[in-house]
Design a protein around this motif. Structure first.
Motif, mmCIF file in Angstrom:
data_model
loop_
_atom_site.group_PDB
_atom_site.id
_atom_site.type_symbol
_atom_site.label_atom_id
_atom_site.label_comp_id
_atom_site.label_asym_id
_atom_site.label_seq_id
_atom_site.Cartn_x
_atom_site.Cartn_y
_atom_site.Cartn_z
ATOM 1 N N GLN A 37 0.832 -1.195 0.000
ATOM 2 C CA GLN A 37 0.000 0.000 0.000
ATOM 3 C C GLN A 37 0.877 1.259 0.000
ATOM 4 O O GLN A 37 1.882 1.320 0.685
ATOM 5 C CB GLN A 37 -0.887 -0.016 1.233
ATOM 6 C CG GLN A 37 -1.763 1.206 1.389
ATOM 7 C CD GLN A 37 -2.579 1.158 2.668
ATOM 8 O OE1 GLN A 37 -2.410 0.263 3.478
ATOM 9 N NE2 GLN A 37 -3.428 2.117 2.846
ATOM 10 N N GLN A 38 0.455 2.262 -0.748
ATOM 11 C CA GLN A 38 1.162 3.532 -0.755
ATOM 12 C C GLN A 38 0.338 4.538 0.028
ATOM 13 O O GLN A 38 -0.880 4.566 -0.072
ATOM 14 C CB GLN A 38 1.355 4.030 -2.177
ATOM 15 C CG GLN A 38 2.288 3.175 -2.988
ATOM 16 C CD GLN A 38 2.479 3.731 -4.396
ATOM 17 O OE1 GLN A 38 1.907 4.754 -4.744
ATOM 18 N NE2 GLN A 38 3.278 3.066 -5.182
ATOM 19 N N ILE A 39 1.023 5.341 0.803
ATOM 20 C CA ILE A 39 0.337 6.370 1.572
ATOM 21 C C ILE A 39 0.735 7.725 1.024
ATOM 22 O O ILE A 39 1.917 8.042 0.939
ATOM 23 C CB ILE A 39 0.703 6.290 3.069
ATOM 24 C CG1 ILE A 39 0.234 4.976 3.652
ATOM 25 C CG2 ILE A 39 0.082 7.454 3.828
ATOM 26 C CD1 ILE A 39 0.620 4.780 5.097
ATOM 27 N N ASN A 40 -0.239 8.517 0.669
ATOM 28 C CA ASN A 40 -0.004 9.888 0.254
ATOM 29 C C ASN A 40 -0.292 10.761 1.465
ATOM 30 O O ASN A 40 -1.453 10.991 1.808
ATOM 31 C CB ASN A 40 -0.919 10.244 -0.921
ATOM 32 C CG ASN A 40 -0.718 11.669 -1.384
ATOM 33 O OD1 ASN A 40 -0.037 12.468 -0.738
ATOM 34 N ND2 ASN A 40 -1.318 12.010 -2.501
ATOM 35 N N CYS A 41 0.746 11.238 2.117
ATOM 36 C CA CYS A 41 0.560 12.005 3.349
ATOM 37 C C CYS A 41 0.009 13.401 3.087
ATOM 38 O O CYS A 41 -0.348 14.101 4.030
ATOM 39 C CB CYS A 41 1.857 12.041 4.155
ATOM 40 S SG CYS A 41 2.172 10.465 4.990
ATOM 41 N N ASP A 42 -0.085 13.807 1.822
ATOM 42 C CA ASP A 42 -0.766 15.060 1.518
ATOM 43 C C ASP A 42 -2.275 14.867 1.600
ATOM 44 O O ASP A 42 -3.014 15.814 1.838
ATOM 45 C CB ASP A 42 -0.391 15.555 0.122
ATOM 46 C CG ASP A 42 1.066 15.974 0.037
ATOM 47 O OD1 ASP A 42 1.610 16.438 1.059
ATOM 48 O OD2 ASP A 42 1.668 15.815 -1.038
ATOM 49 N N ARG A 43 -2.725 13.627 1.389
ATOM 50 C CA ARG A 43 -4.150 13.284 1.460
ATOM 51 C C ARG A 43 -4.315 11.899 2.075
ATOM 52 O O ARG A 43 -4.702 10.947 1.391
ATOM 53 C CB ARG A 43 -4.777 13.309 0.069
ATOM 54 C CG ARG A 43 -4.888 14.692 -0.508
ATOM 55 C CD ARG A 43 -5.531 14.638 -1.878
ATOM 56 N NE ARG A 43 -5.752 15.986 -2.341
ATOM 57 C CZ ARG A 43 -6.946 16.536 -2.454
ATOM 58 N NH1 ARG A 43 -8.015 15.850 -2.153
ATOM 59 N NH2 ARG A 43 -7.074 17.767 -2.876
ATOM 60 N N PRO A 44 -3.998 11.765 3.368
ATOM 61 C CA PRO A 44 -4.135 10.444 3.996
ATOM 62 C C PRO A 44 -5.592 9.992 4.028
ATOM 63 O O PRO A 44 -6.498 10.816 4.163
ATOM 64 C CB PRO A 44 -3.572 10.654 5.399
ATOM 65 C CG PRO A 44 -3.628 12.114 5.636
ATOM 66 C CD PRO A 44 -3.565 12.785 4.306
ATOM 67 N N GLN A 45 -5.772 8.701 3.891
ATOM 68 C CA GLN A 45 -7.113 8.105 3.886
ATOM 69 C C GLN A 45 -7.326 7.349 5.194
ATOM 70 O O GLN A 45 -6.731 6.302 5.398
ATOM 71 C CB GLN A 45 -7.261 7.145 2.702
ATOM 72 C CG GLN A 45 -7.005 7.774 1.351
ATOM 73 C CD GLN A 45 -8.057 8.808 0.987
ATOM 74 O OE1 GLN A 45 -9.247 8.555 1.145
ATOM 75 N NE2 GLN A 45 -7.616 9.971 0.540
#
Length: 138
Positions: A37-45
């Motif tokens: 899984q990739q986490i985009n810390c600009d838009r965390p889910q």
């Protein structure tokens, strides 16, 4: 901030590691599961990703502080090194206790660790700025 697998590490190897250690214990300890899984810390889910991003921000700030601190002590005399070393140890205690106090009312809650890491991150960035100021004065 985007988190990805290290280059050169295939999903096969990560699967093999999981098989060796058992998926239950690894998944319970790993804040980023599944591993691919990739986490985009600009838009965390979701809450788990938010907490992971907060922790990663603090870890990056702590790493930066250590880099700047090492730059400073490399330029100091033995006496100055002893002073800043003692001051830094005192600052770490101050930071940790201040943050524990700041988030005391949220202890036991699901957001406690995140709130604590936000405080640690903020204070660590402030300390980094102070040490960078010392560097500029040299």
């Amino acid at each position: 901030m985007k988190i990805e697998l290290r280059k050169g590490r295939s999903l096969f190897w990560w699967s093999a590691i999981l098989a060796i250690f058992g998926t239950t214990s690894v998944s319970a300890q790993s804040p980023i599961f599944p591993i691919a899984q990739q986490i985009n810390c600009d838009r965390p889910q979701g809450d788990a990703q938010v907490r992971t991003c907060i922790r990663l921000n603090y870890e990056a700030s702590d790493k930066r502080l250590n880099e700047v601190y090492k730059q400073l002590i490399s330029q100091l005399s033995v006496e100055e090194r002893a002073l800043i070393s003692e001051a830094q140890l005192g600052w770490i205690q101050l930071r940790d206790k201040t943050c524990e106090f700041e988030v005391y009312k949220s202890r036991g809650g699901t957001g406690y660790r995140g709130f604590l890491n936000e405080c640690l991150d903020r204070m660590t960035k402030q300390r980094t700025a102070e040490i960078e100021k010392y560097l500029k004065q040299r």
